[in-house]
Write a protein that holds these residues in place. Structure first.
Motif, PDB file in Angstrom:
ATOM      1  N   GLU A  33      60.384  13.175  32.634  1.00  0.00           N
ATOM      2  CA  GLU A  33      59.753  12.096  33.384  1.00  0.00           C
ATOM      3  C   GLU A  33      58.390  12.510  33.931  1.00  0.00           C
ATOM      4  O   GLU A  33      57.439  11.720  33.920  1.00  0.00           O
ATOM      5  CB  GLU A  33      60.677  11.653  34.531  1.00  0.00           C
ATOM      6  CG  GLU A  33      61.868  10.838  34.063  1.00  0.00           C
ATOM      7  CD  GLU A  33      61.455   9.566  33.308  1.00  0.00           C
ATOM      8  OE1 GLU A  33      60.503   8.893  33.764  1.00  0.00           O
ATOM      9  OE2 GLU A  33      62.055   9.266  32.269  1.00  0.00           O
ATOM     10  N   ALA A  34      58.280  13.754  34.419  1.00  0.00           N
ATOM     11  CA  ALA A  34      56.995  14.206  34.962  1.00  0.00           C
ATOM     12  C   ALA A  34      55.918  14.206  33.884  1.00  0.00           C
ATOM     13  O   ALA A  34      54.771  13.788  34.131  1.00  0.00           O
ATOM     14  CB  ALA A  34      57.142  15.599  35.567  1.00  0.00           C
ATOM     15  N   GLN A  35      56.244  14.686  32.685  1.00  0.00           N
ATOM     16  CA  GLN A  35      55.263  14.730  31.596  1.00  0.00           C
ATOM     17  C   GLN A  35      54.858  13.319  31.154  1.00  0.00           C
ATOM     18  O   GLN A  35      53.684  13.077  30.847  1.00  0.00           O
ATOM     19  CB  GLN A  35      55.824  15.513  30.408  1.00  0.00           C
ATOM     20  CG  GLN A  35      55.784  17.019  30.553  1.00  0.00           C
ATOM     21  CD  GLN A  35      56.802  17.535  31.550  1.00  0.00           C
ATOM     22  OE1 GLN A  35      57.840  16.900  31.779  1.00  0.00           O
ATOM     23  NE2 GLN A  35      56.523  18.671  32.161  1.00  0.00           N
ATOM     24  N   LEU A  36      55.808  12.404  31.152  1.00  0.00           N
ATOM     25  CA  LEU A  36      55.481  11.032  30.747  1.00  0.00           C
ATOM     26  C   LEU A  36      54.539  10.383  31.757  1.00  0.00           C
ATOM     27  O   LEU A  36      53.599   9.667  31.381  1.00  0.00           O
ATOM     28  CB  LEU A  36      56.760  10.209  30.598  1.00  0.00           C
ATOM     29  CG  LEU A  36      57.751  10.699  29.520  1.00  0.00           C
ATOM     30  CD1 LEU A  36      58.960   9.782  29.447  1.00  0.00           C
ATOM     31  CD2 LEU A  36      57.064  10.794  28.160  1.00  0.00           C
ATOM     32  N   ARG A  37      54.761  10.658  33.040  1.00  0.00           N
ATOM     33  CA  ARG A  37      53.861  10.112  34.064  1.00  0.00           C
ATOM     34  C   ARG A  37      52.466  10.714  33.929  1.00  0.00           C
ATOM     35  O   ARG A  37      51.457  10.018  34.079  1.00  0.00           O
ATOM     36  CB  ARG A  37      54.421  10.375  35.456  1.00  0.00           C
ATOM     37  CG  ARG A  37      55.634   9.522  35.815  1.00  0.00           C
ATOM     38  CD  ARG A  37      55.912   9.581  37.307  1.00  0.00           C
ATOM     39  NE  ARG A  37      56.256  10.930  37.751  1.00  0.00           N
ATOM     40  CZ  ARG A  37      57.490  11.421  37.778  1.00  0.00           C
ATOM     41  NH1 ARG A  37      58.520  10.668  37.381  1.00  0.00           N
ATOM     42  NH2 ARG A  37      57.728  12.650  38.209  1.00  0.00           N
ATOM     43  N   LEU A  38      52.410  12.014  33.635  1.00  0.00           N
ATOM     44  CA  LEU A  38      51.109  12.654  33.460  1.00  0.00           C
ATOM     45  C   LEU A  38      50.377  12.101  32.239  1.00  0.00           C
ATOM     46  O   LEU A  38      49.153  11.916  32.272  1.00  0.00           O
ATOM     47  CB  LEU A  38      51.291  14.167  33.317  1.00  0.00           C
ATOM     48  CG  LEU A  38      51.638  14.930  34.587  1.00  0.00           C
ATOM     49  CD1 LEU A  38      51.990  16.371  34.261  1.00  0.00           C
ATOM     50  CD2 LEU A  38      50.480  14.877  35.583  1.00  0.00           C
ATOM     51  N   ALA A  39      51.113  11.854  31.168  1.00  0.00           N
ATOM     52  CA  ALA A  39      50.491  11.265  29.980  1.00  0.00           C
ATOM     53  C   ALA A  39      49.872   9.912  30.321  1.00  0.00           C
ATOM     54  O   ALA A  39      48.734   9.603  29.910  1.00  0.00           O
ATOM     55  CB  ALA A  39      51.515  11.125  28.859  1.00  0.00           C
ATOM     56  N   ASP A  40      50.590   9.107  31.089  1.00  0.00           N
ATOM     57  CA  ASP A  40      50.047   7.809  31.513  1.00  0.00           C
ATOM     58  C   ASP A  40      48.788   7.999  32.354  1.00  0.00           C
ATOM     59  O   ASP A  40      47.785   7.299  32.177  1.00  0.00           O
ATOM     60  CB  ASP A  40      51.091   7.036  32.319  1.00  0.00           C
ATOM     61  CG  ASP A  40      52.292   6.590  31.489  1.00  0.00           C
ATOM     62  OD1 ASP A  40      52.165   6.547  30.248  1.00  0.00           O
ATOM     63  OD2 ASP A  40      53.344   6.293  32.086  1.00  0.00           O
ATOM     64  N   LEU A  41      48.823   8.947  33.272  1.00  0.00           N
ATOM     65  CA  LEU A  41      47.696   9.185  34.166  1.00  0.00           C
ATOM     66  C   LEU A  41      46.458   9.609  33.399  1.00  0.00           C
ATOM     67  O   LEU A  41      45.331   9.216  33.725  1.00  0.00           O
ATOM     68  CB  LEU A  41      48.068  10.252  35.203  1.00  0.00           C
ATOM     69  CG  LEU A  41      46.999  10.622  36.231  1.00  0.00           C
ATOM     70  CD1 LEU A  41      46.648   9.421  37.085  1.00  0.00           C
ATOM     71  CD2 LEU A  41      47.470  11.777  37.098  1.00  0.00           C
ATOM     72  N   LEU A  42      46.656  10.402  32.347  1.00  0.00           N
ATOM     73  CA  LEU A  42      45.531  10.909  31.562  1.00  0.00           C
ATOM     74  C   LEU A  42      45.133   9.978  30.423  1.00  0.00           C
ATOM     75  O   LEU A  42      44.213  10.278  29.666  1.00  0.00           O
ATOM     76  CB  LEU A  42      45.877  12.288  30.993  1.00  0.00           C
ATOM     77  CG  LEU A  42      46.022  13.410  32.021  1.00  0.00           C
ATOM     78  CD1 LEU A  42      46.562  14.676  31.366  1.00  0.00           C
ATOM     79  CD2 LEU A  42      44.705  13.696  32.714  1.00  0.00           C
ATOM     80  N   GLY A  43      45.834   8.861  30.294  1.00  0.00           N
ATOM     81  CA  GLY A  43      45.508   7.927  29.230  1.00  0.00           C
ATOM     82  C   GLY A  43      45.915   8.396  27.853  1.00  0.00           C
ATOM     83  O   GLY A  43      45.320   7.998  26.842  1.00  0.00           O
ATOM     84  N   LEU A  44      46.946   9.252  27.779  1.00  0.00           N
ATOM     85  CA  LEU A  44      47.436   9.780  26.506  1.00  0.00           C
ATOM     86  C   LEU A  44      48.704   9.033  26.081  1.00  0.00           C
ATOM     87  O   LEU A  44      49.447   8.534  26.929  1.00  0.00           O
ATOM     88  CB  LEU A  44      47.760  11.269  26.643  1.00  0.00           C
ATOM     89  CG  LEU A  44      46.589  12.192  26.994  1.00  0.00           C
ATOM     90  CD1 LEU A  44      47.096  13.603  27.282  1.00  0.00           C
ATOM     91  CD2 LEU A  44      45.569  12.211  25.862  1.00  0.00           C
TER      92      LEU A  44
END
Length: 310
Positions: A33-44
Motif C-alpha cells: 500500500e505504501a508503494q502504491l501511494r508513492l507511485a500516485d504521488l510521483l505520477g507513476l
C-alpha cells in the motif's frame, strides 16, 4: 496531481530532494500500500508484484556490489566498502546495506540531518558525508543501472528509472563532481582480449569491468535481431548459447550495444564526472575487444565455409 519536484539548487529545496530520493528508494521494494501511494504521488503507474519481480529479480537485482565489484556478483569487497561507510557514520549496518532502497534512504537521512544542523562545522561535516555517499556509493553505479532498467523493465519501473536518473543528474549538478573516480572503480581491470570463452563471458557480465549492463531483455534483443534461438537459463548460459550458435553475429551485436553504452556514459559524464568517465572508457574498450573477436570469428567461419566448398 501533486508531484514531488526534482532536485533544485536552492538550499530551501534540500528537504524536498531528500523526500524524493526516499520515495524512489521505497519504490524499489516489493509493492504494498505504501508503494502504491508513492507511485500516485510521483505520477507513476501503479506497479504489480509481477512487474516488481520482472524488474528487480529477473532483469536487474538492485544491489550496488553487483555493479561495482570486480566479480560482478553480490557481496565481496564492494559490499564490504558499503558496509564500512555505514559503520563510519556510526549507523547499524543492515543485512542489505548495499541495496538501492537502503542507500537512497540513508542518503535522504543524511540530507535531513544536514538541513536540521545550524550553519557551522557540524553542518559542514554532515554535508561532506552526504556528498561522499553520493559519489562513492550512488553515482558510481546508479546512472548506468537505471538506464539499463529503462531499457528492460516493465512500464512502471521504466518510468521510475527515468525519474531516478533525472534526480541523480540534478543532484550531481548540485553537489558538484569529485576529483577522482570512486574507490570501488579505481583498480578494476577492463575486459581483456585474451583467454577463453569463459573468461569473455565473465568479463562481459561484470559491469565495472565491461562498462555495460547486459540484461535478459538485452539478450532477447540480440537473439531476435540475429534470428537465433533464445535458451532458457541464467544470463551466462543464454549468452554462451548465442555465441555458440553464431559467434560473429552475436559479437557484432554486443559490440554495437557497447558503443551505445559508451555514448550514454559520455552524456552523463558532463554532470557525474569521473565515475561516468570510467564506465565510458570501459565500454569503449569492450566494444573494441568484441569487434576484434567478431572479425576473427568471421574469418574462421569463412575459412570453414571455403573448406566445405572444396
Amino acid at each position: 496531481m501533486t508531484t514531488l519536484p526534482l532536485a533544485e539548487s536552492a538550499p530551501g529545496h534540500a528537504r524536498n530532494r531528500a523526500e524524493l530520493f526516499r520515495a524512489l528508494g521505497a519504490l524499489a521494494e516489493a509493492p504494498g500500500e505504501a508503494q502504491l501511494r508513492l507511485a500516485d504521488l510521483l505520477g507513476l503507474p501503479r506497479p504489480s508484484g509481477e512487474q516488481w519481480t520482472e524488474a528487480f529479480v529477473v532483469q536487474l537485482v538492485p544491489y550496488a556490489s553487483v555493479y561495482l565489484g570486480a566479480e560482478g556478483m553480490l557481496g565481496g569487497e564492494a559490499a564490504d566498502r558499503v558496509a564500512g561507510f555505514w559503520r563510519a557514520l556510526r549507523q547499524p549496518v543492515p543485512s542489505d546495506a548495499d541495496h538501492l532502497a537502503a542507500l537512497l534512504g540513508l542518503y535522504a537521512a543524511l540530507a535531513d540531518a544536514e538541513c536540521d544542523e545550524p550553519a557551522g562545522p557540524r553542518r559542514t561535516m554532515r554535508r561532506q558525508a552526504r556528498v561522499a555517499l553520493f559519489h562513492e556509493h550512488l553515482a558510481s553505479w546508479l546512472p548506468a543501472y537505471v538506464r539499463a532498467l529503462s531499457d528492460s523493465g516493465p512500464a512502471p519501473y521504466a518510468q521510475w528509472s527515468r525519474l531516478l536518473h533525472d534526480a541523480l543528474l540534478a543532484e550531481a549538478a548540485e553537489v558538484g563532481p569529485p576529483d577522482r573516480p570512486p574507490a570501488h572503480l579505481r583498480d578494476v581491470a577492463p575486459l581483456g582480449d585474451g583467454g577463453n570463452l569463459d573468461g569473455l563471458l565473465t568479463g562481459l557480465l561484470t559491469p565495472a569491468r565491461s562498462g555495460i549492463i547486459i540484461t535478459r531483455a538485452h539478450l532477447a534483443t540480440v537473439a531476435r535481431g540475429a534470428g537465433l534461438g533464445l535458451r532458457l537459463g541464467d544470463r551466462r548460459r543464454v549468452l554462451r548459447a548465442l555465441l555458440e550458435q553464431d559467434p560473429a553475429v552475436t559479437l557484432a551485436a554486443l559490440a554495437g550495444q557497447a558503443r551505445e553504452w559508451r555514448a550514454r556514459h559520455r552524456a552523463d559524464e558532463l554532470v557525474v564526472g569521473p565515475a561516468a568517465r570510467h564506465w565510458a572508457e570501459r565500454a569503449a574498450i569492450t566494444a573494441d575487444v568484441l569487434t576484434a573477436a567478431q572479425r576473427e570469428a568471421s574469418v574462421i567461419a569463412e575459412k570453414f565455409s571455403h573448406d566445405d566448398r572444396l
